[in-house]
Write an enzyme that holds these catalytic residues in place. Sequence first.
Site, PDB file in Angstrom:
ATOM      1  N   LYS A 267       0.848  -1.194   0.000  1.00 54.38           N
ATOM      2  CA  LYS A 267       0.000   0.000   0.000  1.00 54.38           C
ATOM      3  C   LYS A 267       0.883   1.244   0.000  1.00 54.38           C
ATOM      4  CE  LYS A 267      -3.332   2.592   2.887  1.00 54.38           C
ATOM      5  NZ  LYS A 267      -4.288   2.554   4.013  1.00 54.38           N
ATOM      6  N   ASP A 272      -2.790  10.194   3.478  1.00 46.67           N
ATOM      7  CA  ASP A 272      -4.188   9.778   3.609  1.00 46.67           C
ATOM      8  C   ASP A 272      -4.955  10.793   4.445  1.00 46.67           C
ATOM      9  OD1 ASP A 272      -6.602   8.486   3.752  1.00 46.67           O
ATOM     10  OD2 ASP A 272      -5.900   6.850   5.060  1.00 46.67           O
ATOM     11  N   LYS A 279     -10.549  12.743   7.662  1.00 43.29           N
ATOM     12  CA  LYS A 279     -10.104  12.390   9.009  1.00 43.29           C
ATOM     13  C   LYS A 279     -10.079  13.621   9.905  1.00 43.29           C
ATOM     14  CE  LYS A 279      -6.897   8.635   7.729  1.00 43.29           C
ATOM     15  NZ  LYS A 279      -7.575   7.542   8.436  1.00 43.29           N
ATOM     16  N   ASP A 290       1.440   6.351   5.387  1.00 53.55           N
ATOM     17  CA  ASP A 290       0.475   5.386   4.850  1.00 53.55           C
ATOM     18  C   ASP A 290       0.987   4.682   3.587  1.00 53.55           C
ATOM     19  OD1 ASP A 290      -1.932   4.151   5.413  1.00 53.55           O
ATOM     20  OD2 ASP A 290      -3.145   5.556   4.233  1.00 53.55           O
ATOM     21  N   ASP A 349     -12.322   6.863   3.169  1.00 53.38           N
ATOM     22  CA  ASP A 349     -11.156   6.647   4.026  1.00 53.38           C
ATOM     23  C   ASP A 349     -10.746   5.168   4.062  1.00 53.38           C
ATOM     24  OD1 ASP A 349      -9.083   7.341   5.676  1.00 53.38           O
ATOM     25  OD2 ASP A 349     -10.314   7.586   7.484  1.00 53.38           O
ATOM     26  N   GLU A 351      -9.521   3.535   1.744  1.00 57.92           N
ATOM     27  CA  GLU A 351      -8.932   3.630   0.403  1.00 57.92           C
ATOM     28  C   GLU A 351      -7.839   2.599   0.154  1.00 57.92           C
ATOM     29  OE1 GLU A 351      -7.798   5.221   2.926  1.00 57.92           O
ATOM     30  OE2 GLU A 351      -5.639   4.972   2.668  1.00 57.92           O
ATOM     31  N   ARG A 353      -7.625  -0.571   0.789  1.00 58.86           N
ATOM     32  CA  ARG A 353      -8.100  -1.831   0.198  1.00 58.86           C
ATOM     33  C   ARG A 353      -8.434  -1.653  -1.283  1.00 58.86           C
ATOM     34  NH1 ARG A 353     -12.691  -2.311   4.677  1.00 58.86           N
ATOM     35  NH2 ARG A 353     -11.077  -1.145   5.789  1.00 58.86           N
TER      36      ARG A 353
HETATM   37  N1  BES Z   1      -4.470   4.498   6.675  1.00 62.80           N
HETATM   38  C1  BES Z   1      -5.622   4.197   7.443  1.00 62.80           C
HETATM   39  C2  BES Z   1      -5.347   3.199   8.567  1.00 62.80           C
HETATM   40  C3  BES Z   1      -4.416   3.645   9.662  1.00 62.80           C
HETATM   41  C4  BES Z   1      -4.917   4.157  10.842  1.00 62.80           C
HETATM   42  C5  BES Z   1      -3.043   3.490   9.525  1.00 62.80           C
HETATM   43  C6  BES Z   1      -4.048   4.543  11.861  1.00 62.80           C
HETATM   44  C7  BES Z   1      -2.184   3.871  10.528  1.00 62.80           C
HETATM   45  C8  BES Z   1      -2.668   4.391  11.691  1.00 62.80           C
HETATM   46  C9  BES Z   1      -6.706   3.616   6.556  1.00 62.80           C
HETATM   47  O1  BES Z   1      -6.723   4.074   5.250  1.00 62.80           O
HETATM   48  C10 BES Z   1      -8.022   3.985   7.149  1.00 62.80           C
HETATM   49  O2  BES Z   1      -8.311   5.135   7.205  1.00 62.80           O
HETATM   50  N2  BES Z   1      -8.798   2.977   7.548  1.00 62.80           N
HETATM   51  C11 BES Z   1     -10.081   3.193   8.125  1.00 62.80           C
HETATM   52  C12 BES Z   1     -11.034   2.157   7.565  1.00 62.80           C
HETATM   53  C13 BES Z   1     -12.454   2.364   7.975  1.00 62.80           C
HETATM   54  C14 BES Z   1     -13.004   3.606   7.301  1.00 62.80           C
HETATM   55  C15 BES Z   1     -13.235   1.143   7.572  1.00 62.80           C
HETATM   56  C16 BES Z   1      -9.949   3.038   9.631  1.00 62.80           C
HETATM   57  O3  BES Z   1      -9.233   2.155  10.084  1.00 62.80           O
HETATM   58  O4  BES Z   1     -10.556   3.846  10.347  1.00 62.80           O
HETATM   59 ZN    ZN Z   2      -4.924   4.727   4.515  1.00 58.80          ZN
HETATM   60 MN    MN Z   3      -7.832   5.867   5.033  1.00 55.51          MN
END
Ligand code: BES
Ligand code: ZN
Ligand code: MN
Length: 509
Positions: A267, A272, A279, A290, A349, A351, A353
């Site tokens: 990834k 992000d 966020k 990220d 968010d 993204e 996946r």
């Molecule tokens: N990049 C984030 C995940 C992340 C969170 C990495 C904290 C490092 C530290 C990812 O893209 C994300 O935002 N995931 C969301 C998914 C949700 C919307 C289903 C999350 O984990 O809140």
């Molecule tokens: Zn992310």
């Molecule tokens: Mn995200």
Amino acid sequence: MVKNTEVKLSAISGDLKKSPADALVIGVAQGPDGPVLLDNPLTAKSAEAVAESLKVLGLTGAADQTHRLPGLPEAGATVLVLAGVGRLASDRKLSEEALRRAAGSAVRQLAGVGTVTLALPTASLADVAAVAEGAAMGAYSFTEYRSATNGLKEPVKNVAILTDFAADNGLKPVLNRAALVGKAVNATRSLVNQPPSHLYPESFADAAKELAKGLPVKVTVWDEKRLEKEGFGGIMGVGKGSARQPRLVKVEYAPSKASAKIALVGKGITFDTGGISIKPAVGMGDMKSDMAGAAVVLNTVLAIAGLGLNVKATAWLCIAENMPSGAAQRPADVLTMFGGKTVEVLNTDAEGRLVMADGIVAASQEYPDAIIDVATLTGAQLIALGNRTAGVMGSDSVTGPLKAAADRAGELVWPMPLPEELRPSLDSEVADLANIGERHGGMMTAAVFLREFVGKGKDGEQIPWAHIDIAGPSFNNGSPYGYTPKQGTGCTVRTLLAYVEDVLTHSAA
Ligand code: BES
Ligand code: ZN
Ligand code: MN
């Protein structure tokens, strides 16, 4: 970009006065009744005096503790450093990881010092390897954007390891491997540490080409036109909200007569923001990290090539910047992913996946023996496993050996299940899949989403696959410890390298 200096590693034995250094490091363990001075090259008299002074110096032998004393005549060094190694195992031995951390911590804390001799107890070549790896990873700092006048300390330049194995035939490959591991881990850290002003999809692709220079690898870059034309809907969907267009980068190492073929997918979200599902402001800056998964798979393949391992290894870097704008994708948009599956984007968010799905489909089309993807995929990973332990999910035939490889490498990963009941939570009203599902166990939900994109092998079965979620362990926003600095950690490079080495050992047998 990625202007790391490399520490010079060597091994010595015998009279220390013949190999002068700025600092000589000896170990102190945390014994049941107080600090214990470990085997060291000091004269019996000096060693006794040092041992006697430990308690009054306030030393317990805890990991990461260091104390500097003036050098002794026999030490061949200006300064003597007492370095804590933590508790000894029940066999009163130091584990390889304890050695790696002790060496790394001492070298890290000695930044600004030129030449260091490490006199930690080494009972095998594997112990020497651990000390050398720790030193290489400890000799790191990220100074590209700091003025020379602002307290900048250069990492240690030379490390000599005092060991009885200095003249062993196996020493040279051990030091060579340790240097390459250090280089790969440190390059990963420096990519992660880059500010998003400087690291964006195009510059990340350029950095990949730059790092690959001189190695027997082929780097291919898909720009936004080619991504659009060939149907990489996930990468394009995420990238279109940014003024900086997305990229897919393929890094191939293909020795003739390779005994196995591994695909690594990473990834590479260079920043992000969350996109339209934006966020909160607090901590958003950490999302420069990220793209850690892409940095990991890139540097792993470069290390495999550097070591000349007899395995075909291909890294797929799925790179985009997730930004909100008038051109950004919206919640409820439907994307057609590479390979034709459709996805309803219910949360922009989620993204990672989306870009990873395209990369996994592309990797599958080449029928590798196994696909391993690495991603800072979910906040749920941090809830489930914390800051330091990566989650691994997927086919048992890959997750088992990956866990074993991580144990050998000294990295924390833990297997998690993919319960079937999570799959229906990803059903969409309008498309083949939705990009969010069950919130509880969200790390596993994300992995179940990715699994939908793993292709079939030539045998008609799903290609053996594992997913590693490194959201927590890839970025250290606490204090440094052992060989781990603040910010980018470079975690799982060593696990993947050890996995590939293990696969080779077994396929040769
Ligand atoms: N990049 C984030 C995940 C992340 C969170 C990495 C904290 C490092 C530290 C990812 O893209 C994300 O935002 N995931 C969301 C998914 C949700 C919307 C289903 C999350 O984990 O809140
Ligand atoms: Zn992310
Ligand atoms: Mn995200």
